[in-house]
Motif scaffolding. Structure first.
Motif, short mmCIF file in Angstrom:
data_model
loop_
_atom_site.label_atom_id
_atom_site.label_comp_id
_atom_site.label_asym_id
_atom_site.label_seq_id
_atom_site.Cartn_x
_atom_site.Cartn_y
_atom_site.Cartn_z
N LEU A 12 0.83 -1.20 0.00
CA LEU A 12 0.00 0.00 0.00
C LEU A 12 0.86 1.25 0.00
O LEU A 12 0.55 2.24 -0.67
N MET A 13 1.94 1.21 0.76
CA MET A 13 2.85 2.35 0.82
C MET A 13 3.48 2.59 -0.56
O MET A 13 3.62 3.74 -1.00
N THR A 14 3.86 1.51 -1.22
CA THR A 14 4.42 1.63 -2.57
C THR A 14 3.39 2.23 -3.53
O THR A 14 3.72 3.08 -4.36
N SER A 15 2.14 1.80 -3.39
CA SER A 15 1.07 2.34 -4.22
C SER A 15 0.89 3.84 -3.98
O SER A 15 0.72 4.62 -4.92
N GLN A 16 0.95 4.23 -2.70
CA GLN A 16 0.80 5.64 -2.36
C GLN A 16 1.94 6.47 -2.94
O GLN A 16 1.73 7.58 -3.45
N ARG A 17 3.15 5.95 -2.88
CA ARG A 17 4.28 6.66 -3.46
C ARG A 17 4.11 6.83 -4.97
O ARG A 17 4.51 7.86 -5.54
N GLY A 18 3.52 5.81 -5.59
CA GLY A 18 3.27 5.92 -7.01
C GLY A 18 2.29 7.04 -7.34
O GLY A 18 2.48 7.77 -8.33
N VAL A 19 1.26 7.18 -6.49
CA VAL A 19 0.31 8.28 -6.68
C VAL A 19 1.02 9.63 -6.51
O VAL A 19 0.80 10.56 -7.30
N GLU A 20 1.88 9.73 -5.51
CA GLU A 20 2.61 10.98 -5.29
C GLU A 20 3.53 11.31 -6.46
O GLU A 20 3.63 12.48 -6.87
N ASP A 21 4.19 10.30 -7.01
CA ASP A 21 5.07 10.53 -8.16
C ASP A 21 4.27 11.01 -9.36
O ASP A 21 4.72 11.91 -10.11
N LEU A 22 3.10 10.43 -9.57
CA LEU A 22 2.24 10.84 -10.67
C LEU A 22 1.78 12.28 -10.49
O LEU A 22 1.79 13.07 -11.44
N GLU A 23 1.39 12.62 -9.26
CA GLU A 23 0.94 13.98 -8.97
C GLU A 23 2.09 14.98 -9.19
O GLU A 23 1.87 16.08 -9.71
N ALA A 24 3.28 14.61 -8.79
CA ALA A 24 4.44 15.50 -8.98
C ALA A 24 4.72 15.71 -10.46
O ALA A 24 5.08 16.81 -10.90
N GLN A 31 2.46 15.54 -12.84
CA GLN A 31 1.36 16.30 -13.44
C GLN A 31 1.34 17.76 -13.00
O GLN A 31 1.04 18.65 -13.79
N PHE A 32 1.66 18.00 -11.71
CA PHE A 32 1.46 19.34 -11.15
C PHE A 32 2.75 20.01 -10.68
O PHE A 32 2.71 21.14 -10.19
N GLY A 33 3.88 19.31 -10.80
CA GLY A 33 5.13 19.89 -10.37
C GLY A 33 5.39 19.68 -8.89
O GLY A 33 4.60 19.06 -8.17
N ALA A 34 6.50 20.23 -8.42
CA ALA A 34 6.93 20.01 -7.03
C ALA A 34 5.94 20.57 -6.02
O ALA A 34 5.82 20.05 -4.90
N GLU A 35 5.23 21.63 -6.36
CA GLU A 35 4.30 22.24 -5.42
C GLU A 35 3.00 21.46 -5.29
O GLU A 35 2.23 21.68 -4.36
N GLY A 36 2.74 20.54 -6.21
CA GLY A 36 1.53 19.73 -6.13
C GLY A 36 0.30 20.44 -6.64
O GLY A 36 0.35 21.60 -7.06
N ARG A 37 -0.82 19.72 -6.56
CA ARG A 37 -2.08 20.29 -7.05
C ARG A 37 -2.57 21.41 -6.14
O ARG A 37 -2.30 21.41 -4.93
N LYS A 38 -3.29 22.33 -6.69
CA LYS A 38 -3.78 23.48 -5.92
C LYS A 38 -5.02 23.13 -5.11
O LYS A 38 -5.22 23.64 -4.01
N THR A 39 -5.86 22.24 -5.66
CA THR A 39 -7.10 21.87 -4.99
C THR A 39 -6.96 20.49 -4.36
O THR A 39 -6.54 19.54 -5.03
N PRO A 40 -7.30 20.32 -3.08
CA PRO A 40 -7.18 19.00 -2.43
C PRO A 40 -8.04 17.95 -3.12
O PRO A 40 -9.09 18.26 -3.70
N LEU A 41 -7.61 16.72 -3.05
CA LEU A 41 -8.37 15.63 -3.65
C LEU A 41 -9.69 15.40 -2.92
O LEU A 41 -10.69 14.99 -3.53
N PHE A 42 -9.71 15.65 -1.63
CA PHE A 42 -10.91 15.40 -0.84
C PHE A 42 -11.33 16.67 -0.08
O PHE A 42 -11.95 17.56 -0.64
N HIS A 43 -10.96 16.78 1.19
CA HIS A 43 -11.37 17.93 1.99
C HIS A 43 -10.25 18.95 2.17
O HIS A 43 -10.38 20.09 1.74
N SER A 44 -9.17 18.52 2.80
CA SER A 44 -8.12 19.50 3.11
C SER A 44 -6.71 18.97 2.97
O SER A 44 -5.77 19.75 2.87
N TRP A 45 -6.52 17.66 2.93
CA TRP A 45 -5.17 17.12 2.91
C TRP A 45 -4.51 17.27 1.54
O TRP A 45 -5.17 17.10 0.51
N SER A 46 -3.21 17.52 1.60
CA SER A 46 -2.42 17.44 0.37
C SER A 46 -2.18 15.96 0.05
O SER A 46 -2.34 15.08 0.91
N THR A 47 -1.80 15.65 -1.17
CA THR A 47 -1.55 14.26 -1.56
C THR A 47 -0.43 13.66 -0.72
O THR A 47 -0.50 12.49 -0.32
#
Length: 210
Positions: A110-122, A124-140
């Protein structure tokens, strides 16, 4: 902790989420279900450890009795039977610990899967990440931080379980046996904060109502 969370139940229908959000939400459900699995195994293991300790006490008491008086003719066969039964109980505990190790292995995936999501987000959106949270308030990255803390906790606890497995049948003092039993039950490397982190994860991803 409540029952299993299914990723195919009403919580999937409540919001047609896709991509990174879908993967993170599914991972959160998997974390919940694996921690439930761990808790069930921990209960089984506690009973197994308690049974081993009780048998070791009985064997120690019998040895003291035999040393203080003439042993009965059948004492030898009784001792062999006791050793065989003790071995069976240790094998049962080994089986439980092996299943716990399998749970931790799945947590690492699961941790490996999560890292994969973070790499994809980076990507797509660069080092600063996406501007809008995926859910409520947490960053990816917050999901990865929580997952890593949980994984580290269960890895440490697994090492403790493996140590107890190796030592409990050879312990000769009552105090040490009680330490093993207490450590198994209270799981010092999985504090209350770990459960709270899981609940926060479930709240953020919509598995729990806000």
């Amino acid at each position: 902790m409540e029952g299993d969370i299914s990723v195919t139940s009403a919580n999937r229908k409540s919001a047609a989420i896709t991509g990174s959000a879908r993967k993170i939400k599914d991972n959160a459900a998997d974390w919940h279900n694996m921690m439930l699995r761990w808790d069930r195994l921990n209960e089984d293991g506690f009973m197994a450890v308690e049974s081993i300790i009780n048998m070791r006490r009985a064997q120690s008491d019998q040895l003291l009795l035999n040393n203080s008086s003439s042993p009965p003719p059948s004492s030898s066969s009784q001792h062999v039977g006791g050793a065989s039964e003790l071995q069976d109980k240790c094998l049962k505990l080994q089986e439980i610990v092996d299943k716990m190790a399998a749970v931790v292995t799945k947590m690492a995936r699961l941790m490996t899967s999560q890292r994969g999501v973070e790499d994809l987000e980076a990507f797509q959106f660069g080092a600063e990440g996406r501007k809008t949270p995926l859910f409520h308030s947490w960053s990816t990255s917050k999901f990865g931080e929580i997952s890593q803390v949980l994984l580290d906790s269960f890895r440490q606890e697994l090492l403790l379980k493996q140590t107890i497995l190796q030592e409990v049948a050879h312990s000769v003092t009552s105090d040490l046996c009680m330490v093993f039993l207490s450590c198994w039950l209270h799981q010092p490397f999985i504090p209350t904060q770990s459960r709270l982190r899981l609940e926060a994860l479930l709240l953020e991803t919509g598995h729990r109502p806000l």
